[in-house]
Design a protein around this motif. Sequence first.
Motif: not given
Length: 92
Positions: A19-30
């Motif tokens: 249900s929840h994803v975390c993008d660590v160091g994900g920049g602007h989120g693309h």
Amino acid sequence: MSTAWTREMLAGYDWSDVSHVCDVGGGHGHLLCSLLDEHPHLEGIVLERPDVLEEENRLWALEMGVEDRCSYVTGDFFEAVPAADVYHQTYE
């Protein structure tokens, strides 16, 4: 690592229990916003340095229409990361 390449790698992943994803160091989120667009049940967080997130006009959530399910959080992954079911680490 490009969004297309990462999404190709994840193509067979079963997201039904996530249900929840975390993008660590994900920049602007693309990448994260692409996943949220493809999987409407997901919510996500981009954890990034403050100087990157200051560029609000470059954040992808609003552009891709997932701003209600995407959060941007400033921080240092060496200190703490937000709670999530799945983590992605962006390497540059």
